[in-house]
Every structure is written in structure tokens, then in C-alpha cells.
Design an enzyme around this catalytic site. Structure first.
Site, short mmCIF file in Angstrom:
data_model
loop_
_atom_site.label_atom_id
_atom_site.label_comp_id
_atom_site.label_asym_id
_atom_site.label_seq_id
_atom_site.Cartn_x
_atom_site.Cartn_y
_atom_site.Cartn_z
CG ASP A 18 -1.82 -1.20 1.43
OD1 ASP A 18 -2.12 -1.82 0.46
OD2 ASP A 18 -2.08 -1.40 2.62
CD GLU A 209 -8.60 -2.98 -1.19
OE1 GLU A 209 -9.29 -2.96 -0.17
OE2 GLU A 209 -7.70 -3.81 -1.88
O1 FUB Z 1 -3.45 -3.52 3.49
C1 FUB Z 1 -4.79 -3.69 3.80
C2 FUB Z 1 -5.78 -3.69 2.84
O2 FUB Z 1 -5.44 -4.21 1.78
C3 FUB Z 1 -5.68 -2.07 2.43
O3 FUB Z 1 -6.29 -1.13 3.08
C4 FUB Z 1 -6.08 -2.14 0.98
O4 FUB Z 1 -5.96 -1.23 0.14
C5 FUB Z 1 -5.59 -3.51 0.55
O5 FUB Z 1 -4.13 -3.24 -0.11
#
Ligand code: FUB
Length: 467
Positions: A18, A209
Site C-alpha cells: 500500500d 479500494e
Molecule cells: O493493506 C490492507 C488493505 O489491503 C488495504 O487497506 C487495501 O488497500 C488493501 O491493499
């Protein structure tokens, strides 16, 4: 001495997914989540930070823990995980860290006077009446904050839209006051999720996301992970919170859609979720993203590739490489660790990681042990690709392996190309080096190894040797 930059760009025993890259005072800082090797869920660690000089992107420095998971009043027992964060510099010149804990719907903020010092909990994003964003009737849950400060306004982008979940609309943008917490413009939706994308330009690439925002010239680039998860897409607008137009895919962590060296629909690495952003470093633009290791979704590592903008501002999809931040191919001589493989597949390529018996990148020891990664569970017809090397007069190639493997590695410059030579290996319980006379064509060249034979050997490294 400058070091060559590699992919992953951090040591192979570090798992920072991330990644949100920023340049502050001549250094690139990377803010991300913190996975564990062999973690049982995402993000088991505290936030740590790494940085590198902008003109020496192979030379990363560990800045230490910048925020502990139990620093948030909602997480005193440390039972919740710190999901993907982002950082912005407020109008007061301080550094603000935005994040969401895995089991709540509100956005937390921490603050620090320096980019990578100890951040302190600061507050929760809230409406003027004190209600937390995400907790007012009708609010959608907050997730994965991405932030951009312009003057006294901070634009906060959030959201998570699983396929089939009709309660989620899309990526959101909420405007915050100069205190970095109080909402001054209500939430608007900027990019649709899969349940609201029908009939739009986003079909097939709807928001999932990982919202992230950058500005290039007068254009806002909204970067996000799409409904297929492995790709980072982008949309552009001249405004920070309306009129975004779908642009395309910037990178896929299984190289899907890339058709220069393979069919577009063939995955060439084990993909899964993705999260990152674009950044300009020393006049070049890069996309930061993460790859998956260890046969699980929970041990992710940061990678980066150079990106090319077309004249009209659109971005060409970047291909996965072993040398992303290096600015060019790696030196075609010497020993390279196998964990640099940017391609890893068998004769039955898989799109998403998770098959425990499939070849994968792993390491010895436990999380935190500084053990160099290698490829394990290699089976017959496993192909490992390394990109790219500037080769001159390479006359021998060696591999170092261990485990129950009885066969040979084909050495090629394309995964489906001619076999340039083979290196035989045998069963061994310790790392053993095997070498063969193999000429690699002069010039910039990829190195592909395909295993033929029995058993499941492990590959520690390969070596290019000049004549
Ligand atoms: O790293 C945890 C979660 O997985 C993140 O918040 C999302 O974006 C995904 O990468």
C-alpha cells in the site's frame, strides 16, 4: 557508491504494501501498511517508514517505527490492524498521517513535525457537530484514506466497494478545514464502484479500494485499485472532486493486459490486491505498487516501475520488471537473488496467489529475520523471469539451488524463446552452485529460467559470468 535499484525496492525481508511515495527535502519517503512474513491477516505491524535520496533510489534507509498500532484511543489493546495510510503536509507545515483501523468506519489522524519522526494521535475526521465521518446516518464506511492539501483545504478520498455489495456507491471525496479534521464540504462520490458503474466508462474497472490522488500540472490523477484487484487504474479531472474521466490501467501485479512479451490475457506473476500511487522523482514519473509472496495475500512487498505519459496526459501501462527505480537495465554481470523474479508462472499460469503448492517467493526464518528471499516449490515447467540486464560477453550462467530437485534449468532470453543452454542440478540439502557455458546475446536482455525435471527445488540466485 550508488547501489542499483531493484524490485522489490526494500530488502526482501521487509513487507510494506500500500506504498504512498512522497518527496520531502530531497528524499523519497514511503508510507504504507506493514505486513508480516507468514502473517495470518493483512497489516499485522506498526507503521514503519523507509526513505531514499532522490538521486540514489537503490539506497533505502530504515526510518524506524513512526506510529504504533495502539497509539489510537480506539485501539488501546492493539487488537485492530492499521490499514493503508496516507500522508499530507498541512497548512501549518506539519505532517499528517491519515488511516482507518480494520474494524471501524472512521478516519483517524496522527501528526508529526518531520516526515518520519514519531507521529502522535491527533483526532478523528468529523462533522462540525463532532460526529465522526462514517458514523452519521447515511454515511458509507470510511476506508483507505488518500489525502491532498491545497492551500487551507484538504481533500480526503476514501472508500471500499466489494462486488455485489449494493450498500456501497463508489470512491468518496470529503473536504476538510485547515485543522485537518473538520468537514467543510460534504462527501461526494467521484468514481463508481462495481454496483453503480453500469453504463459508465468504468465498466470492468470500477472502483474497489486504494484511492490515492496526485496532481500533475493542472490535472488531478485519481489512482485506485479496480474491482479485479490486481490492477491500479486512474481517472483524471481538472477538478479535485468532480468530473473524473476513466484513463486506464497503470500497472497490474500479474502483468495482465501487457501484450509485448506474452498474450494480454496471460498472467505472468501471482496477483491479488494492489495499492499505490504515481510520483515524480528527479524528473521521472513512477508508479509504486505491491506484489504478493509466500503463497498468501498477507506478505506483500513494494515494487515500482517507471511510467510514461502520452502527450494528452494519458498513462501507458507499465510492465513489471526487476529493475523499476533503476532508471535502466541492471548490470549484466554478477549474482542476482532469485526473489527479483518479476515473472513467475508454470505451464498453467494462475492469476491470483493462494495455491499453496504453486511456485512462490519465500524466505527462511520468521518475520523480522533478515533472511534473503528465494523461490520455492518450483515444479516442472516453472518459468522465472528477470528484467532487464545490459549484457556484454556473458559466456557462462550459474544457478544456486537446494532441495529435492533432479533436472535442469533452461536459460532463455524470452519465456517462449529459444533455449540458449541448460544447467543441470541435483538433490541437495544445502545451497549448491551449478554453472554451464551459455552465451547470452549482447545488449539489453531479459533472463528467463524454466525448470525441467522432477521434485521441487528452490532457487536462491543466478549469476551472469563474462568470458
Ligand atoms: O493493506 C490492507 C488493505 O489491503 C488495504 O487497506 C487495501 O488497500 C488493501 O491493499
Amino acid at each position: 557508491m550508488k547501489k542499483q535499484a531493484l524490485n522489490p525496492y526494500l530488502p526482501s525481508w521487509e513487507y510494506i504494501p500500500d506504498g504512498e511515495p512522497y518527496v520531502f527535502d530531497g528524499r523519497v519517503y514511503i508510507y504504507g501498511s506493514h505486513d508480516f512474513y507468514n502473517g495470518c491477516v493483512f497489516c499485522m505491524g506498526d507503521y514503519v517508514c523507509w526513505s531514499a535520496p532522490v538521486d540514489d533510489l537503490g539506497n533505502w534507509r530504515y526510518e524506524g517505527v513512526i506510529y504504533e498500532r495502539n497509539a489510537d484511543p480506539l485501539n488501546k489493546e492493539g487488537k485492530m490492524c492499521l490499514y493503508a495510510p496516507d500522508v499530507t503536509v498541512g497548512p501549518d507545515g506539519r505532517y499528517y498521517l491519515y488511516y482507518v483501523l480494520d474494524k471501524v468506519s472512521c478516519v483517524s489522524v496522527a501528526v508529526c513535525d518531520t516526515p518520519a519522526g514519531k507521529y502522535e494521535f491527533y483526532g478523528y475526521v468529523h462533522y462540525a457537530d463532532g460526529t465522526k465521518l462514517g458514523e452519521r446516518q447515511g454515511d458509507e464506511p470510511q476506508f483507505d484514506p488518500g489525502v491532498l492539501t491545497e492551500g487551507e483545504k484538504t481533500y480526503l478520498y476514501t472508500g471500499f466497494c466489494g462486488r455485489g455489495d449494493k450498500s456501497r456507491t463508489g470512491a468518496m471525496c470529503t473536504v476538510l478545514d485547515k485543522d485537518m479534521l473538520t468537514i467543510i464540504e460534504d462527501t461526494v462520490f467521484v468514481v463508481p464502484g462495481s454496483e453503480t458503474s453500469a453504463g459508465s466508462q468504468y465498466v470492468g474497472h470500477a472502483f474497489f479500494e486504494a484511492p490515492s490522488i496526485r496532481k500533475k500540472g493542472d490535472t488531478y490523477y485519481f489512482v485506485y485499485s479496480s474491482e479485479v484487484m490486481h490492477e491500479l487504474c486512474y481517472a483524471t479531472s481538472k477538478s479535485p472532486n468532480k468530473d473524473f474521466v476513466y484513463g486506464g490501467v497503470i500497472v497490474s501485479n500479474c502483468d495482465l493486459h501487457i501484450d509485448s512479451y506474452k498474450p494480454a490475457d496471460m498472467p505472468a506473476a501471482l496477483g491479488a490486491n494492489n495499492h499505490g500511487s504515481i510520483i515524480e522523482i528527479n524528473g521521472e514519473w513512477y508508479i509504486f505498487y505491491h506484489r504478493h509472496t509466500n503463497g498468501t495475500w498477507y506478505s506483500r512487498q513494494g515494487c515500482a516501475e517507471k511510467v510514461t505519459f502520452n502527450e494528452d496526459g494519458s498513462i501507458q501501462q507499465a510492465m513489471m520488471t526487476s529493475c523499476g527505480l533503476n532508471g535502466g537495465p541492471l548490470v549484466g554481470e554478477g549474482e542476482y537473488p532469485a526473489y527479483l523474479a518479476c515473472n513467475l508462472f508454470t505451464d498453467k499460469p494462475e492469476l491470483y496467489i493462494g495455491n499453496k503448492s504453486y511456485p512462490k517467493i519465500a524466505q527462511d526464518g520468521r518475520d523480522g529475520d533478515e533472511e534473503v528471499g528465494y523461490i520455492t516449490d518450483i515444479c516442472e515447467k516453472t518459468t522465472m523471469g528477470f528484467k532487464s540486464f545490459d549484457c556484454q560477453n556473458v559466456k557462462k550462467v550459474a544457478v544456486t539451488t537446494r532441495g529435492y530437485g533432479n533436472g535442469y534449468f533452461e536459460v532463455k532470453s524470452a519465456w517462449d524463446g529459444a533455449v540458449l543452454g541448460t544447467i543441470a542440478i541435483d538433490f541437495t540439502n544445502v545451497w549448491e552452485r551449478y554453472e554451464a557455458e551459455i552465451t547470452i546475446p549482447d545488449g539489453v536482455c531479459d533472463i528467463y529460467l524454466t525448470y525441467q525435471g522432477g521434485g521441487n527445488p528452490q532457487l536462491k540466485s543466478f549469476e551472469l559470468i563474462k568470458g
